[in-house]
Scaffold this motif. Structure first.
Motif, PDB file in Angstrom:
ATOM      1  N   UNK A 142       0.802  -1.237   0.000  1.00  0.00           N
ATOM      2  CA  UNK A 142       0.000   0.000   0.000  1.00  0.00           C
ATOM      3  C   UNK A 142       0.830   1.281   0.000  1.00  0.00           C
ATOM      4  N   UNK A 143       2.043   1.221   0.547  1.00  0.00           N
ATOM      5  CA  UNK A 143       2.808   2.468   0.688  1.00  0.00           C
ATOM      6  C   UNK A 143       3.915   2.526  -0.371  1.00  0.00           C
ATOM      7  N   UNK A 144       3.761   3.483  -1.293  1.00  0.00           N
ATOM      8  CA  UNK A 144       4.791   3.655  -2.336  1.00  0.00           C
ATOM      9  C   UNK A 144       5.779   4.707  -1.841  1.00  0.00           C
ATOM     10  N   UNK A 155      -6.874   1.070   4.460  1.00  0.00           N
ATOM     11  CA  UNK A 155      -8.261   0.680   4.172  1.00  0.00           C
ATOM     12  C   UNK A 155      -8.424  -0.799   3.834  1.00  0.00           C
ATOM     13  N   UNK A 156      -9.652  -1.286   4.017  1.00  0.00           N
ATOM     14  CA  UNK A 156     -10.018  -2.611   3.509  1.00  0.00           C
ATOM     15  C   UNK A 156     -11.226  -2.421   2.589  1.00  0.00           C
ATOM     16  N   UNK A 157     -11.458  -3.403   1.741  1.00  0.00           N
ATOM     17  CA  UNK A 157     -12.592  -3.325   0.831  1.00  0.00           C
ATOM     18  C   UNK A 157     -13.880  -3.592   1.625  1.00  0.00           C
ATOM     19  N   UNK A 197      -4.638  -3.605  -1.730  1.00  0.00           N
ATOM     20  CA  UNK A 197      -4.854  -2.734  -2.896  1.00  0.00           C
ATOM     21  C   UNK A 197      -3.916  -3.158  -4.021  1.00  0.00           C
ATOM     22  N   UNK A 198      -4.344  -2.963  -5.249  1.00  0.00           N
ATOM     23  CA  UNK A 198      -3.389  -3.144  -6.344  1.00  0.00           C
ATOM     24  C   UNK A 198      -2.587  -1.849  -6.500  1.00  0.00           C
ATOM     25  N   UNK A 199      -1.708  -1.802  -7.467  1.00  0.00           N
ATOM     26  CA  UNK A 199      -0.806  -0.635  -7.532  1.00  0.00           C
ATOM     27  C   UNK A 199      -1.567   0.669  -7.810  1.00  0.00           C
ATOM     28  N   UNK A 200      -2.715   0.588  -8.525  1.00  0.00           N
ATOM     29  CA  UNK A 200      -3.521   1.806  -8.738  1.00  0.00           C
ATOM     30  C   UNK A 200      -4.067   2.299  -7.398  1.00  0.00           C
TER      31      UNK A 200
END
Lengths: 321, 468
Positions: free
Chosen positions: A64-66, A246-248, A293-296
């Motif tokens: 999640x953290x870029x 976050x979670x979905x 999360x995916x990269x987007x």
């Protein structure tokens, strides 16, 4: 007499083999620059002597953290599946025994570990066996797991227990295949066509479990570890910031006040994104599964994290002035 | 206390040292105290069950020994039988029968929810074998209460066997000649190390994979479930035979000989042969005291099949109180009955090696089918897993999960099978030191120790058979 002779030969052979194998694995480990069995730590220590932000947590933090979005001098030192005790141990090792300066630690937490829903979370310290003889805090925690745990460390190879295949695999990747390490520790999860199917499937499967409320009180082990880390950061003049991601379709919306109060009393800033009020995160296209999360999605989240982080750091700076 | 813990290793070192330094006459006292301590380390309250069982069987044995007529011995035999089986029923089967009654009759009888004492099925069968043998005048009774108590509770085999016969183990406690012998120490140590290797390196590593697949079986299909079942077959073999190896090895170091419990069962060419190689102490117990008592094959074909089915069904129930174990036993009973009917067991020995090899593979699969019932906790789950295995969609989509664990389990399992095929199949482990020579054997042991240190799952998980 014959028996004593035989047992002596056996023990000496075992100790010699133990030292030999340990020596080989130490060499491989030192040359590993990729993967989670030392590679990430080695890469960090080899390439950085100063970090503005160290982001650390489990796989959700890893995905999640870029770091580039947060700042140039940010590194993501997350390890999949690990809980707080592991991260505290690793930070303790970095701050006390390694040559690196860090301004801010961004610690990713899960609600399950805060409220003690994750069973045997304390056992994760065993994944830091490598540092058993190098770090007294880690040694104390590992020794606390069972009465005779210390005996196992009589053999040097025991610190590699459960890690050999990863060390060898990562060494091959680093040295023979020249595989590049993940950029600043970030593990990208590019979107794919199956993501939405996985998310729906995962959501259905987990809906029963996720409907359960977490425990009433903050787990004592969690408090011990976070308070130790807070004290350590104060001692080293490092800003500690905790956050959740976050979670979905989050179901658990209670307990926020409890967490907020706890961190407020501790004077540790806490950014709670678990049930972030942002419709974007409810889009199935941003997720790999309901937790990752995916990269987007990671890009969107990292931008929000950067915004809140900068705001927080600016407030802190103003307070100091 | 579980074998795969530092606690046990220290315990055994202390007991062995004290054993050989104590006067031979009083060694039984040391072993009895050690055995009770070993059991009480888990839950001290349950030692009273063992003591109760010991006293009842000792009393019945003494009473039976003075009677010449079978008829006179019968009441005491029945007291022993009913008190032992009564205890077993109370702790192991009461809730199962209550639950089944509630389901069948729609009643709401409350469950007792008693904790199952560790190893109760093992020591109950061991004490029963004593009473049966005295009743049948095959053994003499043991007049020394202490030594009889030691026979019931001898710590290496107390909680998971091998289930020893009175005629084999009790005489060994009478002799005072146990000396520290070179051959016993070397071969005993080898067997102990092999047992640890099987348990902590293979069984426990496989357990990580199998538990994750069987735990969420709904997510997997085809080959993943099948592969997990193959692995479970290896896991349960290494787990249980690993325990037996440690038990036999420890006993041998002390100078006691326990019966062999496994003989490379997955190399069997028929199910009949499988049961001659798997959990030998139980299968021979069932054969001698149940199958033969029921009439064996002496009353015609139909009765033979009935006896086989009944024996295996009760063997299934011995393992656990659930319908899955009943089906597991029934399936094995059917296999044995079919083999008996077709004379398969004899036929296969006359075939070429290729056909025998094919049969080995087929038997392995038949046994794997029964393991699904054994491993899945409920009938519904078993059906779900079997459906998953036979789903053709995404059949070859093998889920590896953790690559480190997967690679470890492949390497260690392959190494173990090479060891079984090239060494243990040809040489009895008792004679390894003579056949391989000291240096090769030391090398083998050091390698296994390194595998234990590097790959062993160190959290000391319980042996599967402790629950029985």
């Amino acid at each position: 007499m014959r028996i004593i002779k035989y047992l002596t030969v056996f023990l000496i052979s075992l100790l010699l083999a133990d030292q030999g194998v340990n020596l080989v694995l130490e060499r491989l480990y030192a040359q590993t620059m990729t993967g989670q069995s030392g590679g990430k730590v080695n890469y960090l220590l080899k390439n950085f002597d100063h970090l503005s932000t160290l982001s650390i947590g489990n796989s959700r933090c890893a995905h999640h953290v870029i770091p580039e979005v947060i700042s140039d001098q940010t590194y993501n030192l997350s390890h999949n599946g690990m809980t707080l005790i592991y991260h505290v141990g690793l930070i303790d090792q970095l701050l006390r025994y390694e040559n690196i300066q860090i301004d801010t630690i961004l610690l990713h937490l899960e609600r399950e570990e805060i409220f003690g829903e994750k069973k045997n979370a304390e056992k994760d310290i065993q994944h830091l066996k490598y540092f058993y003889n190098k770090n007294p805090w880690i040694q104390k925690k590992i020794s606390g797991l069972s009465r005779f745990e210390f005996i196992k460390y009589f053999f040097s190879t025991y610190k590699w227990n459960g890690k050999v295949m990863s060390v060898v695999n990562n060494w091959i990747k680093s040295q023979l295949l020249n595989a590049p390490p993940p950029p600043k520790g970030y593990v990208s999860n590019p979107p794919s066509g199956r993501d939405s199917i996985n998310v729906s499937w995962d959501y259905q499967r987990l809906s029963k479990i996720r409907g359960a409320e977490p425990g009433e009180h903050l787990a004592p082990e969690f408090k011990d570890n976070i308070e130790y880390l807070n004290a350590l950061c104060k001692e080293k003049k490092i800003t500690l910031i905790c956050f959740t991601s976050p979670v979905y379709q989050p179901v658990l919306k209670n307990r926020n006040a409890k967490m907020d109060n706890y961190f407020k009393n501790l004077s540790v800033p806490f950014l709670n994104f678990y049930d972030i009020n942002d419709d974007d995160f409810q889009s199935i296209w941003l997720w790999k599964d309901t937790y990752h999360l995916n990269s987007d999605g990671a890009l969107l989240f990292s931008k929000i994290l950067r915004r809140d982080l900068n705001q927080l750091l600016a407030e802190k700076l103003n307070e100091k002035k | 206390m579980i074998f795969n813990s530092i606690d046990f290793i220290l315990f055994f070192l202390v007991i062995t040292t004290l054993f050989f330094f104590s006067k031979p006459k009083y060694r039984w006292t040391l072993l009895l105290a050690a055995s009770y301590f070993f059991y009480m380390y888990w839950k001290w309250e349950f030692i009273f069950l063992i003591i109760f069982s010991t006293l009842i069987d000792y009393y019945c044995g003494m009473q039976m020994s003075g009677k010449d007529q079978k008829r006179e011995r019968l009441p005491y035999f029945l007291i022993s039988l009913f008190s032992n089986l009564g205890l077993l029923f109370l702790f192991k089967y009461l809730d199962f029968f209550t639950q089944s009654t509630n389901v069948l009759l729609g009643t709401a009888i409350p469950m007792a929810n008693l904790i199952l004492p560790m190893g109760i099925s093992f020591y109950t069968f061991q004490t029963l074998s004593y009473s049966i043998e005295i009743y049948q005048s095959k053994s003499k009774c043991e007049p020394h209460l202490g030594k009889f108590a030691l026979y019931v509770s001898f710590f290496p085999q107390l909680v998971a066997g091998p289930i020893e016969r009175a005629s084999h183990l009790l005489p060994q406690f009478q002799t005072n000649e146990n000396r520290l012998r070179y051959h016993n120490v070397v071969s005993g140590l080898t067997q102990v190390v092999l047992g640890f290797f099987k348990k902590v390196v293979i069984a426990d590593t496989i357990a990580i994979y199998v538990n994750s697949i069987y735990g969420t079986y709904e997510l997997y299909t085809g080959f993943t479930l099948l592969f997990a079942t193959y692995l479970f077959a290896i896991q349960i073999y290494c787990d249980f035979s690993g325990y037996s190896d440690i038990a036999i090895g420890c006993s041998r170091i002390l100078g006691y000989d326990l019966m062999e419990n496994f003989k490379q069962p997955y190399f069997s060419k028929s199910v009949t042969e499988f049961w001659r190689r798997w959990h030998i102490s139980l299968s021979t117990w069932l054969r001698d005291y149940l199958y033969i008592s029921l009439g064996g094959n002496r009353k015609g074909k139909l009765f033979t099949y009935r006896n086989l089915m009944l024996t295996m069904l009760l063997g299934g129930l011995w393992h656990g109180s659930s319908w899955n174990f009943v089906i597991w036993g029934l399936l094995n009973g059917i296999y044995l009955a079919v083999e008996k009917r077709t004379n398969f067991n004899r036929w296969i020995t006359e075939q070429s090696r290729a056909i025998q090899l094919l049969s080995m593979v087929m038997i392995f699969h038949l046994i794997c089918l029964t393991w699904v019932f054994f491993r899945a906790e409920t009938f519904a789950k078993t059906i779900g897993i079997l459906e998953g295995i036979f789903t053709t969609e995404y059949f070859f989509n093998l889920q590896i999960k953790d690559t480190g664990v997967f690679a470890t389990l492949l390497i260690t399992t392959v190494s173990f099978f090479l060891l079984e095929i090239f060494i243990l199949r040809n040489i009895n482990i008792k004679n390894l030191d003579q056949q391989l020579g000291t240096w090769k054997l030391t090398g083998l042991k050091v390698t296994m120790c390194l595998f234990i240190l590097l790959f062993g799952v160190s959290e000391g998980s319980q042996f599967i058979y402790f629950q029985f």
